[in-house]
Each structure stands twice: as structure tokens, then as C-alpha cells.
Design a protein around this motif. Structure first.
Motif, mmCIF file in Angstrom:
data_model
loop_
_atom_site.group_PDB
_atom_site.id
_atom_site.type_symbol
_atom_site.label_atom_id
_atom_site.label_comp_id
_atom_site.label_asym_id
_atom_site.label_seq_id
_atom_site.Cartn_x
_atom_site.Cartn_y
_atom_site.Cartn_z
ATOM 1 N N LEU A 1 -5.999 14.827 5.113
ATOM 2 C CA LEU A 1 -5.862 13.503 5.714
ATOM 3 C C LEU A 1 -5.585 12.495 4.607
ATOM 4 O O LEU A 1 -6.335 12.413 3.631
ATOM 5 C CB LEU A 1 -7.140 13.114 6.462
ATOM 6 C CG LEU A 1 -7.607 14.093 7.547
ATOM 7 C CD1 LEU A 1 -8.892 13.592 8.174
ATOM 8 C CD2 LEU A 1 -6.536 14.267 8.611
ATOM 9 N N VAL A 2 -4.539 11.742 4.753
ATOM 10 C CA VAL A 2 -4.168 10.729 3.774
ATOM 11 C C VAL A 2 -4.334 9.359 4.409
ATOM 12 O O VAL A 2 -3.699 9.063 5.426
ATOM 13 C CB VAL A 2 -2.711 10.905 3.290
ATOM 14 C CG1 VAL A 2 -2.363 9.840 2.258
ATOM 15 C CG2 VAL A 2 -2.511 12.301 2.719
ATOM 16 N N THR A 3 -5.198 8.530 3.837
ATOM 17 C CA THR A 3 -5.414 7.194 4.374
ATOM 18 C C THR A 3 -5.872 6.264 3.267
ATOM 19 O O THR A 3 -6.623 6.668 2.375
ATOM 20 C CB THR A 3 -6.465 7.192 5.497
ATOM 21 O OG1 THR A 3 -6.678 5.838 5.922
ATOM 22 C CG2 THR A 3 -7.779 7.782 5.035
ATOM 23 N N ALA A 4 -5.406 5.042 3.318
ATOM 24 C CA ALA A 4 -5.861 4.009 2.377
ATOM 25 C C ALA A 4 -6.883 3.106 3.050
ATOM 26 O O ALA A 4 -7.371 2.155 2.443
ATOM 27 C CB ALA A 4 -4.663 3.184 1.894
ATOM 28 N N ASN A 5 -7.217 3.425 4.289
ATOM 29 C CA ASN A 5 -8.144 2.617 5.065
ATOM 30 C C ASN A 5 -9.556 3.143 4.874
ATOM 31 O O ASN A 5 -9.875 4.261 5.272
ATOM 32 C CB ASN A 5 -7.747 2.650 6.551
ATOM 33 C CG ASN A 5 -8.593 1.704 7.387
ATOM 34 O OD1 ASN A 5 -9.799 1.861 7.464
ATOM 35 N ND2 ASN A 5 -7.942 0.724 7.993
ATOM 36 N N GLN A 6 -10.420 2.339 4.249
ATOM 37 C CA GLN A 6 -11.784 2.785 3.950
ATOM 38 C C GLN A 6 -12.586 3.054 5.210
ATOM 39 O O GLN A 6 -13.336 4.035 5.284
ATOM 40 C CB GLN A 6 -12.498 1.719 3.112
ATOM 41 C CG GLN A 6 -13.940 2.084 2.759
ATOM 42 C CD GLN A 6 -14.576 1.061 1.840
ATOM 43 O OE1 GLN A 6 -13.929 0.516 0.963
ATOM 44 N NE2 GLN A 6 -15.844 0.799 2.053
ATOM 45 N N ALA B 1 -11.491 4.049 8.108
ATOM 46 C CA ALA B 1 -11.029 5.305 8.696
ATOM 47 C C ALA B 1 -11.574 6.495 7.926
ATOM 48 O O ALA B 1 -11.985 7.501 8.507
ATOM 49 C CB ALA B 1 -9.505 5.339 8.713
ATOM 50 N N ARG B 2 -11.588 6.381 6.590
ATOM 51 C CA ARG B 2 -12.105 7.464 5.765
ATOM 52 C C ARG B 2 -13.578 7.732 6.062
ATOM 53 O O ARG B 2 -14.011 8.861 6.218
ATOM 54 C CB ARG B 2 -11.933 7.108 4.283
ATOM 55 C CG ARG B 2 -12.348 8.218 3.324
ATOM 56 C CD ARG B 2 -12.723 7.644 1.971
ATOM 57 N NE ARG B 2 -13.919 6.831 2.096
ATOM 58 C CZ ARG B 2 -14.183 5.794 1.305
ATOM 59 N NH1 ARG B 2 -13.329 5.408 0.395
ATOM 60 N NH2 ARG B 2 -15.310 5.109 1.457
#
Length: 265
Positions: A39-44, A46-47
Motif C-alpha cells: 500500500l502506497v500512501t502519503a496520507n498519515q 489512511a496509514r
């Protein structure tokens, strides 16, 4: 990259297959497949939601959900450069053999900030997990406006206070230590500043000049603290646990001390 779910399994597979490969590199087991989700996300947010959702079978410490925040990385780096070890990842420095008295955990630092810098030892005593669970509390404790030297100074003072209370010269019971060690730290900080305060910025000078409470002054403050702790219980007919978790006792304590003198190193 970090493994969110399956870390223990990954270690077990690696260790087992490593030994098996040395014995038989052509074994059928090496043709097996393991499912991997990336999973690739820059949203903290969401992580953190992914971490919580995929780790329901075991409890994840709240501190682990905050460990990758920028402020946590900055504190770790600042501590490390000065010979202290901020345990952003639980037991990371313990496993490296670093001195235990110089390892500071996220929950411990959060409580010291709340008790000393924000003037709420009752909150640090009563609701330690809330300091990391509650976004509002967390942002008060770990703020980008608080200078990094203040965080280290707070940790060092609390360690000095705890060492004083746990020394053979200071007979303190376990329950008394739990109830009052954050209070003694608050009084020490208030004493150094010269007046009650509730903002970390007031500790900048003490942190910059590396001013710390002396053992003799801690002994004086401890005697007064115990007396006021006993007096408050008698006046209000409450027990020690309820007193230590009550903000009214904080106010009673600061009023009884009046305007503290400033002590220098």
C-alpha cells in the motif's frame, strides 16, 4: 518500507528457510508463494487506519501509531546526537545494549511534558494513555513550536527526580512514587522558573543553560510536597489515589508554595 502485518511470520519464515536452504537448496518449499500487499500512501490518517484494521488479532501500542510522525523522528535524532536514546520503536535501543537510564520512551516523555511543561501532573498520573490516543492532547504535548532542547531537558529532569526518589536515602513506597513523582518534577520546574506556568516556552532558558534542580532542593521540595499531600487528604476526606488525580490538588499545592525562589546550578 515497513511490515504492517506479518512481521513475526516473516521472521519465522526467514529463519526456517535459511536453515533449510543450506541443507537442500532445491527443496520444493522454495517454489511456494506468499501473498504480499503493498500500500502506497502519503496520507498519515489512511496509514494509521490500515495499521489498526490489519492488526486486530493483537493489540498495537498507541505509541507505535505515532512513532513515524516527523516530530518523533526529530526528537529521536536530537536525543541521539547528545547521547540519549528516544525509543521511538519499542526496545530498539535496549536491544542495542544502550544504557537503560538514558533510554526514553514516547509515553514517558509525553507524561513529563504534561506534568512539567503544561503544569498538569494530575493529568499525567490519571490519563497517561490519553496523551497519545487523543489527537488534541497529543498535539499539545508534541508540538512543533516546542524547542527540541526543552524535550531533552524535561526527560533529564524527570530522570533526576525519579533517581532521587528511588535512592536509598529517600524512603518512598511504590504507590507514593507513582502518585507523586510527576508532582515533584512539576515543583522542581516551577522552582527553577520562579513562578507557576503552563507553556513549554517558559523552560527555554533552563534548557539552554542546562540548569537542573539540586539534590538538596529536591529534598526540600519533597518534604513540602508530602506534607501538602497529607494535608489535602485530611481537609477533603479523600484518599491518595483520588488526590493525585485531582487538578484541585495541583492548585492547592501551587498556592501553598506561594512564589518559589529561583535556584541556579
Amino acid at each position: 518500507m515497513q511490515i504492517v502485518n506479518g512481521l513475526q511470520t516473516s521472521y519465522t519464515l526467514h529463519d526456517t528457510l535459511h536453515d533449510k536452504y543450506e541443507a537442500d537448496p532445491d527443496a520444493p518449499v522454495f517454489t511456494r508463494l506468499v501473498q504480499v500487499r503493498i500500500l502506497v500512501t502519503a496520507n498519515q490518517a489512511a496509514r494509521d487506519a490500515v495499521i489498526r484494521a490489519t492488526n486486530r488479532q493483537t493489540s498495537v501500542p498507541v505509541a507505535s501509531l505515532r512513532a513515524t510522525d516527523d516530530i518523533q523522528r526529530q526528537i529521536e535524532s536530537y536525543f541521539f546526537d547528545r547521547g540519549w536514546f528516544y525509543d521511538r520503536r519499542k526496545n530498539y535501543y535496549r536491544n542495542q545494549g544502550k544504557p537503560l537510564d538514558r533510554i526514553i520512551s514516547i509515553p514517558f516523555l509525553a507524561q513529563t511534558v504534561m506534568a512539567m511543561a503544561l503544569g498538569r501532573p494530575d493529568y499525567a498520573r490519571a490519563r497517561p494513555s490519553s496523551l497519545l490516543k487523543s489527537d488534541s492532547d497529543y498535539k499539545r504535548v508534541f508540538s512543533s513550536t516546542t524547542p527540541l532542547p526543552v524535550y531533552l531537558w524535561l526527560a533529564m529532569v524527570q530522570r533526576r527526580v525519579d533517581a532521587f526518589l528511588q535512592s536509598p536515602a529517600t524512603p518512598v513506597s511504590g504507590s507514593e512514587f507513582t502518585d507523586l513523582h510527576f508532582y515533584l518534577a512539576m515543583l522542581a520546574a516551577t522552582d527553577l522558573v520562579g513562578r507557576p506556568f503552563s507553556r513549554p516556552v517558559h523552560l527555554q532558558n533552563a534548557a539552554r543553560e542546562e540548569v537542573f534542580p539540586t539534590q538538596s532542593r529536591l529534598a526540600e521540595l519533597w518534604t513540602q510536597l508530602r506534607e501538602e499531600f497529607r494535608r489535602y487528604q485530611e481537609l477533603h476526606g479523600v484518599g491518595p489515589d483520588q488526590t493525585a488525580k485531582n487538578n484541585e490538588f495541583v492548585q492547592h499545592l501551587l498556592e501553598s508554595f506561594g512564589r518559589p525562589r529561583t535556584y541556579r546550578k
